[in-house]
Write a protein that holds these residues in place. Structure first.
Motif, PDB file in Angstrom:
ATOM      1  N   ALA A   1     -44.698 -12.182 -17.370  1.00 39.02           N
ATOM      2  CA  ALA A   1     -44.480 -13.084 -16.238  1.00 39.02           C
ATOM      3  C   ALA A   1     -43.663 -14.298 -16.649  1.00 39.02           C
ATOM      4  CB  ALA A   1     -45.828 -13.522 -15.658  1.00 39.02           C
ATOM      5  N   VAL A   2     -43.860 -14.796 -17.863  1.00 41.92           N
ATOM      6  CA  VAL A   2     -43.089 -15.950 -18.338  1.00 41.92           C
ATOM      7  C   VAL A   2     -41.623 -15.581 -18.514  1.00 41.92           C
ATOM      8  CG1 VAL A   2     -42.727 -17.483 -20.318  1.00 41.92           C
ATOM      9  CG2 VAL A   2     -45.026 -17.174 -19.373  1.00 41.92           C
ATOM     10  N   ASP A   3     -41.330 -14.396 -19.023  1.00 40.88           N
ATOM     11  CA  ASP A   3     -39.944 -13.950 -19.121  1.00 40.88           C
ATOM     12  C   ASP A   3     -39.271 -13.952 -17.754  1.00 40.88           C
ATOM     13  OD1 ASP A   3     -39.928 -13.328 -21.932  1.00 40.88           O
ATOM     14  OD2 ASP A   3     -41.041 -11.499 -21.477  1.00 40.88           O
ATOM     15  N   ALA A   4     -39.976 -13.402 -16.775  1.00 40.32           N
ATOM     16  CA  ALA A   4     -39.428 -13.359 -15.417  1.00 40.32           C
ATOM     17  C   ALA A   4     -39.242 -14.757 -14.851  1.00 40.32           C
ATOM     18  CB  ALA A   4     -40.348 -12.542 -14.514  1.00 40.32           C
ATOM     19  N   ALA A   5     -40.159 -15.671 -15.190  1.00 40.83           N
ATOM     20  CA  ALA A   5     -40.030 -17.049 -14.711  1.00 40.83           C
ATOM     21  C   ALA A   5     -38.790 -17.714 -15.281  1.00 40.83           C
ATOM     22  CB  ALA A   5     -41.279 -17.848 -15.087  1.00 40.83           C
ATOM     23  N   VAL A   6     -38.510 -17.501 -16.559  1.00 41.37           N
ATOM     24  CA  VAL A   6     -37.316 -18.082 -17.176  1.00 41.37           C
ATOM     25  C   VAL A   6     -36.062 -17.555 -16.485  1.00 41.37           C
ATOM     26  CG1 VAL A   6     -35.941 -18.224 -19.293  1.00 41.37           C
ATOM     27  CG2 VAL A   6     -38.431 -18.439 -19.407  1.00 41.37           C
TER      28      VAL A   6
END
Length: 523
Positions: free
Chosen positions: A44-49
């Motif tokens: 989810a953090v990758d997608a947020a970036v």
């Protein structure tokens, strides 16, 4: 109030549960970028970036590399929430005496501060604060990212090389700010035709036109290849500072090099057998927490939908919370201010979540573009009260007080949601009501986002959706003066939220139903 809209028109957004991850964003193309990262196995953090950088291209007047904000994370395996604070700071060389009061009148923009000579705290390079969004994304990615940084930034590079496809909605946004944009030659060159008119496509024929964002593409390419430090140190930092100072601002290379995002413990509220996690400190989180805690005391839910008693309780608790905020925290944003922020929410297939709000502050920020980098710059200095001796007065190297309020909620039924909104002071009420619709009334995301809302954000009055039942509108009028308005695409009377939810191992997402660009995309 008389309006020109058809009473027969009904707007809905479909919500489909999926085992895949979901990104809900104010712009579909940014959501697609984040969803592609999830589909490739990203966290989810990758997608947020990836979504964050993409939004800076496709919704440049709301956020971008020059923005600030906050992220609330939920780690499913740890059953734990965390906060990344990447708010803006005032420049170290800022001098309060450079922002003299006019002696009469109020600010021309969001906050009813006393007016400053030439609106130096509102518009132009003198309003630019130290941005934090890239540092915030980097901090979260360092701990939880699984995909390569370059892979996550590159989609935004491609979007910028292509240039934002303009349409009726971008034309509406630009037209409403054309006067301010025209005052900066570089902003006018990017967003206006002949330095005056909004760039538009055809009226009846399909005539595609794109913003020229090639300079921005070059900057993003350097950030993709050089990592986050490429923005805060080196050629980009030097070019950005040179441009800002050439236009009268005081941003320095030392400001950029010293900037650090922070990990914070969330502000956690026990509620109806569950918990809600919000941003602490100089954000909307404390006001949200106060309102939610008071709401639990005010009434006991009956049935599956909010009735007149529920809306009355929401109005009273929001009114009390804003009285505290406006008297103690120094936030005096106009309740009539337009949305000038962006929010997106992410859930991956494992249940990890991010609720991310980022902003330039005003729509189009300072209305200044850095010609060397292609970046539209923030006007974060406006967050400070220019009057000396107050709780939120202008000072150098000081963190700003903001309204954003991303949250993660965990219900007694184990459903988990991540929501937030854009819309200035209206954010708090929107997020609080969506939380209540879910936790108090058992609504799923589709039901909650389509449920009519009210706004109570200071000033002792209620703004109510005209589709609310008459008994609810009458009950609201009994406790406070109430105006009835329609939910429209511009301006947003009740903020512009975006959220995701996980229930029973399946995910879903939704955005404000009136947002023409907003969408949730599975990946």
């Amino acid at each position: 109030m008389i309006d020109n809209f058809s009473d027969a028109q009904v707007v809905r957004k479909a919500v489909v549960a999926t085992e895949a991850g979901v990104v809900a964003s104010q712009h579909k193309r940014a959501a697609e970028v984040g969803a592609a990262v999830l589909a490739a196995g990203g966290d989810a953090v990758d997608a947020a970036v990836a979504t964050s950088f993409a939004l800076g291209v496709v919704e440049p007047w709301m956020s971008g590399c020059a923005a600030g904000g906050a992220m609330v994370l939920w780690r499913a395996d740890e059953r734990r929430a965390q906060v990344v604070n990447f708010n803006m700071r005032s420049p170290r060389e800022l001098k309060p005496e450079d922002y003299p009061l006019t002696g009469d009148g109020r600010s021309s923009d969001l906050f009813p501060w006393k007016a400053v000579v030439d609106d130096r705290n509102v518009q132009g390079a003198t309003a630019v604060a130290v941005p934090g969004v890239i540092a915030g994304m980097a901090l979260a990615h360092e701990r939880y990212g699984r995909r390569d940084w370059r892979e996550l930034v590159t989609p935004a590079v491609r979007l910028a090389q292509e240039g934002l496809l303009v349409d009726w909605y971008s034309g509406l946004i630009t037209a409403s700010n054309a006067k301010g944009l025209a005052q900066d030659p570089d902003a006018a060159a990017m967003f206006l035709d002949e330095g005056t008119w909004p760039i538009l496509g055809g009226w009846t024929a399909v005539t595609e036109r794109h913003l020229d964002q090639r300079k921005l593409a070059g900057t993003l390419q350097q950030i993709a290849e050089g990592g986050p430090k490429a923005f805060y140190e080196g050629p980009i930092a030097r070019a950005l500072v040179r441009d800002v100072r050439a236009k009268g601002g005081c941003l320095s290379e030392a400001d950029l090099a010293a900037y650090q995002a922070e990990w914070n413990e969330p502000l956690t509220v026990d509620y109806r057998g569950g918990q809600v996690h919000a941003t602490p400190g100089l954000t909307g989180g404390p006001t949200y927490a106060q309102a939610l805690a008071q709401l639990e005391k005010e009434f006991e839910p009956a049935g599956r939908g909010p009735d007149a008693r529920a809306y009355q309780a929401i109005a009273r608790t929001l009114d009390a919370a804003f009285r505290t905020r406006l008297s103690d925290m120094g936030d005096h944003e106009s309740p009539k201010s337009p949305p000038c922020t962006t929010h997106f929410s992410v859930v991956d297939r494992h249940g990890n979540m991010c609720a991310v709000t980022q902003t330039l502050l005003s729509i189009f920020g300072s209305r200044v573009v850095s010609p060397s980098t292609g970046l539209l710059l923030n006007n974060g200095v406006m967050w400070f009260d220019p009057e000396p001796g107050r709780a939120n007065s202008l000072a150098p190297n000081k963190r700003v007080l903001a309204n954003y309020c991303p949250v993660v909620g965990v219900g007694e039924d184990r459903r988990v949601f991540a929501i937030g909104a854009s819309g200035g002071r209206k954010i708090l009420g929107a997020v609080m009501q969506l939380s209540s619709f879910t936790l108090d009334h058992g609504m799923d995301l589709e039901q909650a986002f389509h449920q009519p809302r009210i706004d109570v954000s200071g000033g002792g009055q209620i703004t109510a959706d005209r589709t609310l039942p008459q008994d609810v509108l009458k009950a609201l009028g009994e406790i406070m003066p109430t105006s009835v308005v329609r939910r429209t695409v511009f301006p947003y009377a009740f903020a512009c939220p975006a959220g995701v939810m996980r229930a029973g191992g399946r995910n879903m997402g939704c955005t404000e139903i009136m947002s023409p660009w907003g969408d949730a995309v599975a990946g």
